[in-house]
Design an enzyme around this catalytic site. Structure first.
Site, PDB file in Angstrom:
ATOM      1  N   HIS A  90       0.959  -1.238   0.093  1.00 22.75           N
ATOM      2  CA  HIS A  90       0.112   0.023  -0.047  1.00 22.75           C
ATOM      3  C   HIS A  90       0.929   1.231   0.019  1.00 22.75           C
ATOM      4  O   HIS A  90       2.107   1.090   0.051  1.00 22.75           O
ATOM      5  CB  HIS A  90      -0.934   0.015   1.289  1.00 22.75           C
ATOM      6  N   ASP A  94      -0.111   6.646  -3.837  1.00 27.60           N
ATOM      7  CA  ASP A  94      -1.353   6.290  -4.780  1.00 27.60           C
ATOM      8  C   ASP A  94      -2.019   7.368  -5.682  1.00 27.60           C
ATOM      9  O   ASP A  94      -2.524   7.221  -6.565  1.00 27.60           O
ATOM     10  CB  ASP A  94      -2.809   6.352  -3.618  1.00 27.60           C
TER      11      ASP A  94
END
Length: 391
Positions: A146, A176
């Protein structure tokens, strides 16, 4: 925005991604006029469907209330890709698309028959974007991760942490959104531009890890030229100097100081009543003492007092705002149309662009999209009844 307007009008995008980077990229494209169709999985197979936390709940609730920017400017169809009939729908939609976006681990789309080699064989002009943590190849390609893992691996986390302190965990913006979604949108637009001249599409391989290294590539050049390593607070822009730092005020708020340029530094020192510091800016042996002076000085008055006193001074300071306050302030200044909506971005003089509405439920456009594939109402009813699609 209104269908068919904006610089990307006429561009058709099929989005199979589910997590933030892909939808952010396609939101940027959709805001500027692209016709984006999101192909969503049924609830039982949806990535993260078993996660129970405030972030996941907040995302679902924001969508239901029509607030989520990751679900705007698009249409939604729910398709079960594990069913051959569902896979056929995806293939038919891909054949009519200019852009295909996916965020699966490397190899997943190939096993489904939706990989770049298969789709480009029938649609050679397709711009196909794969968005992953570590790219399609290499020793980390299959590793889970992540945003936190990617910024840690790329070195950004160490550069955002002072020596001896536990690394602070930022929101998932750097990997992200910046190194992931924004870079994907850039790569897609480059692919479309190249296709205009050659007629050939391309496979855009976006690695958030590599994207972060690209954002950080100036750092090795700095170090090679003799600058200190900015890891663990050791650099000019990571906490080593007192005139690029944050200070607590008497009301337990914080003010950021970025007075790097001599003019800004001199104006700041004069405004806070410490002009004797001006001659010390280039003397590292005095920086610890200077930091103490700044710490004590800013602690002597509330934030509002400092903002008023420094507001008319040509120097670089700003309050450290909470996120709700930051968005409310931007709205009050006229930067945002509402406290929670940003964009479309960037602004362009040649088009008036307006963000499209949020799709508040998965499959809201299933019938509409399938109708575009020349399916009859009876055929669509049968697909819904058998669980191939949902609305």
């Amino acid at each position: 925005m209104t269908a068919g307007t904006g610089p990307l009008a006429g561009v058709r995008v099929l989005d199979l991604s589910a997590l933030a980077p892909g939808p952010f990229a396609t939101t940027l494209l959709g805001d500027l006029g692209a016709d984006v169709i999101t192909l969503e999985a049924p609830p039982s197979t949806r990535p993260g469907s078993g996660v129970s936390n405030l972030g996941a709940h907040g995302g679902r609730e924001a969508r239901r209330l029509g607030l989520s920017p990751l679900h705007r400017s698009r249409r939604s169809i729910v398709v079960n890709l594990k069913d051959p009939a569902g896979l056929d729908i995806a293939l038919r939609l891909a054949a009519r698309s200019d852009v295909f976006v996916e965020g699966f681990r490397p190899g997943v789309c190939e096993r489904l028959g939706l990989g770049y080699p298969a789709l480009s064989a029938t649609s050679p002009g397709l711009v196909y974007c794969s968005l992953t943590g570590y790219g399609q190849t290499g020793e980390l390609a299959q590793h889970a991760g992540h945003d936190l893992n990617y910024i840690a691996e790329a070195g950004l986390l160490s550069a955002s942490t002072r020596a001896g302190q536990r690394p602070g965990i930022p929101l998932n913006m750097a990997a992200d959104y910046a190194a992931g979604g924004l870079l994907a949108a850039f790569g897609i637009l480059a692919g479309l531009t190249g296709r205009a001249g050659t007629g050939r599409g391309t496979h855009v391989d976006v690695s958030m890890y590599e994207g972060l290294l690209s954002l950080l590539q100036v750092v090795p050049a700095w170090i090679g030229a003799g600058a200190p390593d900015p890891s663990w607070g050791g650099g000019l822009l990571s906490g080593a100097v007192p005139f690029y730092d944050c200070y607590r005020t008497s009301d337990d708020q914080w003010i950021s100081v970025g007075a790097l340029e001599p003019k800004f530094f001199a104006n700041l020192c004069t405004a806070i009543g410490r002009p004797e510091l001006i001659e010390q800016q280039d003397d590292p042996t005095r920086w610890d003492e200077m930091r103490t002076v700044f710490t004590d000085t800013f602690a002597g008055a509330p934030l509002a007092t400092w903002l008023e006193r420094l507001g008319a001074v040509d120097t670089a300071v700003a309050p450290v705002r909470s996120l709700p306050d930051a968005f409310a302030t931007a709205h009050r200044r006229g930067v945002l149309p509402s406290p929670g909506q940003v964009g479309p971005v960037p602004r362009m003089s040649g088009w008036v662009t307006t963000a499209g509405p949020v799709v508040t439920r998965p499959g809201a456009h299933t019938r509409e999209v399938l109708g575009g594939l020349e399916m009859t109402g009876e055929q669509i009813d049968e697909l819904i009844a058998t669980g191939v699609v949902a609305e």
